[in-house]
Design an enzyme around this catalytic site. Structure first.
Site, PDB file in Angstrom:
ATOM      1  N   SER A  41      67.102  -6.465  49.492  1.00 29.03           N
ATOM      2  CA  SER A  41      66.920  -5.050  49.193  1.00 29.03           C
ATOM      3  C   SER A  41      67.944  -4.490  48.204  1.00 29.03           C
ATOM      4  O   SER A  41      68.549  -3.462  48.466  1.00 29.03           O
ATOM      5  CB  SER A  41      67.058  -4.292  50.520  1.00 29.03           C
ATOM      6  OG  SER A  41      66.171  -3.228  50.563  1.00 29.03           O
ATOM      7  N   CYS A  45      67.397  -3.721  38.950  1.00 25.17           N
ATOM      8  CA  CYS A  45      67.348  -2.916  37.728  1.00 25.17           C
ATOM      9  C   CYS A  45      68.726  -2.362  37.362  1.00 25.17           C
ATOM     10  O   CYS A  45      68.972  -2.003  36.217  1.00 25.17           O
ATOM     11  CB  CYS A  45      66.366  -1.762  37.904  1.00 25.17           C
ATOM     12  SG  CYS A  45      64.832  -2.282  38.678  1.00 25.17           S
ATOM     13  N   ARG A  72      66.586  -1.681  62.727  1.00 24.91           N
ATOM     14  CA  ARG A  72      65.237  -1.104  62.680  1.00 24.91           C
ATOM     15  C   ARG A  72      64.198  -2.050  63.254  1.00 24.91           C
ATOM     16  O   ARG A  72      62.990  -1.832  63.114  1.00 24.91           O
ATOM     17  CB  ARG A  72      64.839  -0.810  61.237  1.00 24.91           C
ATOM     18  CG  ARG A  72      65.695   0.216  60.582  1.00 24.91           C
ATOM     19  CD  ARG A  72      65.251   0.302  59.162  1.00 24.91           C
ATOM     20  NE  ARG A  72      66.072   1.244  58.429  1.00 24.91           N
ATOM     21  CZ  ARG A  72      65.631   1.925  57.391  1.00 24.91           C
ATOM     22  NH1 ARG A  72      64.402   1.759  56.965  1.00 24.91           N
ATOM     23  NH2 ARG A  72      66.412   2.756  56.765  1.00 24.91           N
ATOM     24  N   VAL A  82      62.016 -20.828  52.447  1.00 21.00           N
ATOM     25  CA  VAL A  82      60.753 -21.386  52.946  1.00 21.00           C
ATOM     26  C   VAL A  82      60.274 -22.437  51.957  1.00 21.00           C
ATOM     27  O   VAL A  82      60.191 -22.170  50.754  1.00 21.00           O
ATOM     28  CB  VAL A  82      59.687 -20.282  53.116  1.00 21.00           C
ATOM     29  CG1 VAL A  82      58.337 -20.899  53.484  1.00 21.00           C
ATOM     30  CG2 VAL A  82      60.125 -19.269  54.159  1.00 21.00           C
ATOM     31  N   ASP A 282      56.262  -8.932  41.870  1.00 20.08           N
ATOM     32  CA  ASP A 282      56.230  -9.677  40.603  1.00 20.08           C
ATOM     33  C   ASP A 282      55.386 -10.949  40.666  1.00 20.08           C
ATOM     34  O   ASP A 282      55.016 -11.501  39.630  1.00 20.08           O
ATOM     35  CB  ASP A 282      57.661 -10.094  40.210  1.00 20.08           C
ATOM     36  CG  ASP A 282      58.487  -8.927  39.685  1.00 20.08           C
ATOM     37  OD1 ASP A 282      57.993  -7.782  39.700  1.00 20.08           O
ATOM     38  OD2 ASP A 282      59.628  -9.189  39.259  1.00 20.08           O
ATOM     39  N   TRP A 433      55.332  24.515  21.756  1.00 20.96           N
ATOM     40  CA  TRP A 433      54.296  23.471  21.824  1.00 20.96           C
ATOM     41  C   TRP A 433      55.001  22.204  22.283  1.00 20.96           C
ATOM     42  O   TRP A 433      55.844  21.683  21.558  1.00 20.96           O
ATOM     43  CB  TRP A 433      53.667  23.234  20.455  1.00 20.96           C
ATOM     44  CG  TRP A 433      52.778  24.329  19.980  1.00 20.96           C
ATOM     45  CD1 TRP A 433      53.133  25.368  19.179  1.00 20.96           C
ATOM     46  CD2 TRP A 433      51.394  24.493  20.278  1.00 20.96           C
ATOM     47  NE1 TRP A 433      52.049  26.179  18.962  1.00 20.96           N
ATOM     48  CE2 TRP A 433      50.969  25.665  19.623  1.00 20.96           C
ATOM     49  CE3 TRP A 433      50.463  23.774  21.040  1.00 20.96           C
ATOM     50  CZ2 TRP A 433      49.658  26.125  19.697  1.00 20.96           C
ATOM     51  CZ3 TRP A 433      49.163  24.231  21.113  1.00 20.96           C
ATOM     52  CH2 TRP A 433      48.765  25.398  20.454  1.00 20.96           C
TER      53      TRP A 433
HETATM   54  C1  LIG Z   1      68.233  -7.157  34.974  1.00 22.19           C
HETATM   55  C2  LIG Z   1      66.948  -6.581  35.471  1.00 22.19           C
HETATM   56  C3  LIG Z   1      66.625  -5.267  35.165  1.00 22.19           C
HETATM   57  C4  LIG Z   1      65.436  -4.728  35.629  1.00 22.19           C
HETATM   58  N1  LIG Z   1      65.163  -3.420  35.331  1.00 22.19           N
HETATM   59  C5  LIG Z   1      64.018  -2.865  35.785  1.00 22.19           C
HETATM   60  C6  LIG Z   1      63.745  -1.490  35.550  1.00 22.19           C
HETATM   61  O1  LIG Z   1      64.553  -0.764  34.934  1.00 22.19           O
HETATM   62  N2  LIG Z   1      62.565  -0.978  36.015  1.00 22.19           N
HETATM   63  C7  LIG Z   1      61.671  -1.747  36.726  1.00 22.19           C
HETATM   64  O2  LIG Z   1      60.633  -1.238  37.152  1.00 22.19           O
HETATM   65  N3  LIG Z   1      61.923  -3.059  36.983  1.00 22.19           N
HETATM   66  C8  LIG Z   1      63.064  -3.623  36.536  1.00 22.19           C
HETATM   67  N4  LIG Z   1      63.332  -4.937  36.822  1.00 22.19           N
HETATM   68  C9  LIG Z   1      62.327  -5.741  37.542  1.00 22.19           C
HETATM   69  C10 LIG Z   1      62.460  -5.581  39.040  1.00 22.19           C
HETATM   70  O3  LIG Z   1      63.743  -5.921  39.434  1.00 22.19           O
HETATM   71  C11 LIG Z   1      61.435  -6.486  39.714  1.00 22.19           C
HETATM   72  O4  LIG Z   1      60.160  -6.079  39.297  1.00 22.19           O
HETATM   73  C12 LIG Z   1      61.499  -6.445  41.227  1.00 22.19           C
HETATM   74  O5  LIG Z   1      62.734  -6.893  41.695  1.00 22.19           O
HETATM   75  C13 LIG Z   1      60.385  -7.308  41.817  1.00 22.19           C
HETATM   76  O6  LIG Z   1      60.477  -7.341  43.190  1.00 22.19           O
HETATM   77  P1  LIG Z   1      59.868  -8.552  44.020  1.00 22.19           P
HETATM   78  O7  LIG Z   1      60.139  -8.219  45.444  1.00 22.19           O
HETATM   79  O8  LIG Z   1      58.469  -8.810  43.611  1.00 22.19           O
HETATM   80  O9  LIG Z   1      60.661  -9.840  43.557  1.00 22.19           O
HETATM   81  P2  LIG Z   1      62.232 -10.160  43.525  1.00 22.19           P
HETATM   82  O10 LIG Z   1      63.047  -8.937  43.427  1.00 22.19           O
HETATM   83  O11 LIG Z   1      62.367 -11.217  42.478  1.00 22.19           O
HETATM   84  O12 LIG Z   1      62.502 -10.803  44.939  1.00 22.19           O
HETATM   85  C14 LIG Z   1      61.959 -12.024  45.312  1.00 22.19           C
HETATM   86  C15 LIG Z   1      62.889 -12.664  46.311  1.00 22.19           C
HETATM   87  O13 LIG Z   1      62.240 -13.772  46.913  1.00 22.19           O
HETATM   88  C16 LIG Z   1      63.195 -14.748  47.204  1.00 22.19           C
HETATM   89  N5  LIG Z   1      62.501 -16.032  47.359  1.00 22.19           N
HETATM   90  C17 LIG Z   1      61.762 -16.652  46.420  1.00 22.19           C
HETATM   91  N6  LIG Z   1      61.246 -17.788  46.922  1.00 22.19           N
HETATM   92  C18 LIG Z   1      61.668 -17.885  48.191  1.00 22.19           C
HETATM   93  C19 LIG Z   1      61.482 -18.852  49.236  1.00 22.19           C
HETATM   94  N7  LIG Z   1      60.724 -19.921  49.033  1.00 22.19           N
HETATM   95  N8  LIG Z   1      62.061 -18.632  50.426  1.00 22.19           N
HETATM   96  C20 LIG Z   1      62.832 -17.521  50.641  1.00 22.19           C
HETATM   97  N9  LIG Z   1      63.053 -16.594  49.693  1.00 22.19           N
HETATM   98  C21 LIG Z   1      62.474 -16.768  48.490  1.00 22.19           C
HETATM   99  C22 LIG Z   1      64.120 -14.695  46.010  1.00 22.19           C
HETATM  100  O14 LIG Z   1      65.399 -15.217  46.338  1.00 22.19           O
HETATM  101  C23 LIG Z   1      64.165 -13.220  45.688  1.00 22.19           C
HETATM  102  O15 LIG Z   1      65.299 -12.585  46.245  1.00 22.19           O
HETATM  103  C24 LIG Z   1      64.534  -5.517  36.388  1.00 22.19           C
HETATM  104  C25 LIG Z   1      64.850  -6.846  36.693  1.00 22.19           C
HETATM  105  C26 LIG Z   1      66.050  -7.370  36.241  1.00 22.19           C
HETATM  106  C27 LIG Z   1      66.379  -8.784  36.578  1.00 22.19           C
END
Ligand SMILES: Cc1cc2nc3c(=O)[nH]c(=O)nc-3n(C[C@H](O)[C@H](O)[C@H](O)COP(=O)(O)OP(=O)(O)OC[C@H]3O[C@@H](n4cnc5c(N)ncnc54)[C@H](O)[C@@H]3O)c2cc1C
Length: 445
Positions: A41, A45, A72, A82, A282, A433
């Site tokens: 968590s 960004c 919680r 995993v 993502d 405007w």
């Molecule tokens: C530098 C940076 C700047 C960004 N700036 C912006 C912004 O300004 N605005 C915006 O909208 N977005 C931004 N983003 C994108 C945003 O951070 C991502 O879209 C968001 O974090 C996606 O969330 P997620 O939960 O899908 O994936 P993630 O945040 O990638 O989380 C996935 C998690 O799954 C875990 N995981 C993966 N495989 C396994 C497994 N097999 N077992 C256990 N755990 C696992 C990983 O360790 C990871 O912690 C930015 C990203 C970066 C890197």
């Protein structure tokens, strides 16, 4: 049937939103989150701003700790990777990365929220100390460390928004920076005008090398130079930001249906094509409301919204994810750049008869101190006048007007709708405007 046991893989934006919302929706649900990293968590960004020092404490990017989630009623296991999903048996298997112990956990509902992986260029030397990526909290910590221990020269490979936010971070931290981009422009997905203005902004503070290929990283024991098609440049730090791809190994092993960029396809409730398996963030492709096709646009706000919908549905409630329109915003030094919907070139690729209108005006009354230029580009369809997209470049919050366009795109609005809107006006905030109304009226003729 309401599930009794939920397992979530991935504990950041999408996964943790799904877990927390499912637990609130159905407090009897047993929720376990497996995260292979050390943190959950956190605001990825914010990482560039923690590298520059604008955000002094890296820890302040962490929204919730595993202990807070346990309070919680959500069981969070960090350092737990995993490695296998047995969907016939309805359990996941994996390994505790700290102790090496194997674990196994049963589920009725599963959420895949495994995010992305950075693309690694196939060149020599990527494993040398001093070569970094910017993805996790640990990556920002390593860059802070490199700067604190005296790094002076950096090469950033990749002119996308993460690359450019990091260029700004390095320059702010006092490093001399070179930016390498193989394409002919920076920030190209934002469209030609934002790309040109971003280049102006970066080139005033760093060496920009367009159309230049990375050949490899060189050094004895640690990074000393970056080899490129335009020569070798000395550097203590390199950042590789050449893109990301969906982290879809588990999804592929499950045989889930994939879409653009091999991102997972879901329905509006974030269900995949396997019963009881959801995917968010993502990892997934989302319904694009302008093209009416799935699109892979990995962004944090989308991941959070999808997680909330999946959590509601898994907890027994009703919710729908209504899609995206491709809205994004970034800051490159002084300038702010935003896009929503399609650029003209994208619209044409999707078969629209797309027109483009560009204006430059000011973001507040011309007689009011502090007014700055604001560029507005509208992309629209002929002859219907339907809005297809727009891009704004200016200073500060003026470009958040992009949200007005995003709202209209969400509901299929037209140039006339934009021209007719009741915008807020007072001299410190806008012109009589509004810049968006001016652009719409210019386009309408
Ligand atoms: C530098 C940076 C700047 C960004 N700036 C912006 C912004 O300004 N605005 C915006 O909208 N977005 C931004 N983003 C994108 C945003 O951070 C991502 O879209 C968001 O974090 C996606 O969330 P997620 O939960 O899908 O994936 P993630 O945040 O990638 O989380 C996935 C998690 O799954 C875990 N995981 C993966 N495989 C396994 C497994 N097999 N077992 C256990 N755990 C696992 C990983 O360790 C990871 O912690 C930015 C990203 C970066 C890197």
């Amino acid at each position: 049937v309401t599930p009794k046991r939920l397992v979530v893989i991935g504990g950041v934006a999408g996964g943790m939103s799904a877990a927390a919302k499912a637990k609130r929706q159905n407090p009897a649900l047993l929720v376990t989150v497996f995260e292979r990293g050390a943190y959950i968590s956190y605001g990825a960004c914010g990482l560039p701003y923690a590298v520059s020092g604008v955000v002094p404490e890296l820890d302040s990017l962490i929204a919730r700790t595993p202990a807070a989630m346990r309070e919680r009623g959500v069981d969070v296991r960090v350092h737990h990777e995993v490695t296998e999903v047995d969907h016939d048996g309805r359990y996941v298997r994996g390994r505790n990365l700290e102790t090496g112990e194997a674990f196994c956990a049963p589920y009725d509902a599963l959420v895949l929220a495994t995010g992305t992986l950075p693309v690694c260029p196939q060149v020599p030397g990527t494993a040398l100390p001093g070569v970094h990526v910017m993805r996790r909290l640990e990556d920002a910590a390593a860059l802070r460390e490199a700067i604190a221990s005296g790094a002076k020269r950096a090469v950033v490979i990749g002119g996308g928004y993460i690359g450019l936010e990091t260029v700004e971070a390095f320059v702010t931290a006092g490093l001399s920076v070179r930016v390498l981009e193989r394409q002919p422009g920076l920030l190209l997905p934002f469209g030609p005008k934002p790309s040109a203005l971003a280049l102006e902004e970066v080139a005033a503070r760093a060496e920009v090398m367009l159309g230049t290929e990375l050949l490899g990283f060189e050094g004895r024991g640690r990074l000393e130079g970056v080899a490129t098609s335009a020569g070798t440049f000395p550097a203590e730090v390199a950042l590789v930001a050449v893109g990301v791809r969906p982290n879809n190994a588990l999804a592929k092993a499950l045989g889930l249906r994939l879409g653009p960029a091999e991102a997972v396809l879901t329905d509006a409730q974030l269900r995949t094509d396997r019963d009881g398996v959801f995917a968010v963030g993502d990892l997934t492709a989302a319904h694009h409301r302008v093209t009416q096709k799935p699109a892979w646009l990995p962004l944090g706000d989308t991941a959070n919204r999808q997680g909330r919908v999946a959590g509601t549905v898994i907890g027994g409630g009703d919710a729908r994810f209504r899609g995206v329109v491709g809205t994004a915003i970034t800051k490159v030094f002084e300038r702010a750049l935003a896009t929503t919907g399609l650029t003209r070139a994208e619209a044409q690729r999707h078969g629209f008869d797309a027109q483009e209108t560009h204006i430059v005006t000011t973001d507040r009354a011309r007689y009011y101190p502090g007014h700055r230029p604001l560029h507005v580009t509208l992309v629209w369809e002929r002859p219907s006048g339907r809005l297809l997209g727009g891009q704004l470049v200016g200073y500060g919050n003026a470009v958040k007007r992009v949200d007005v366009l995003a709202a209209l795109l969400f509901s299929g609005g037209t140039l006339q709708d934009l021209a007719d809107l009741d915008f807020a006006y007072a001299p410190p905030f806008s012109n009589v405007w509004d810049p968006l109304a001016v652009a719409a009226n210019v386009a309408l003729g």
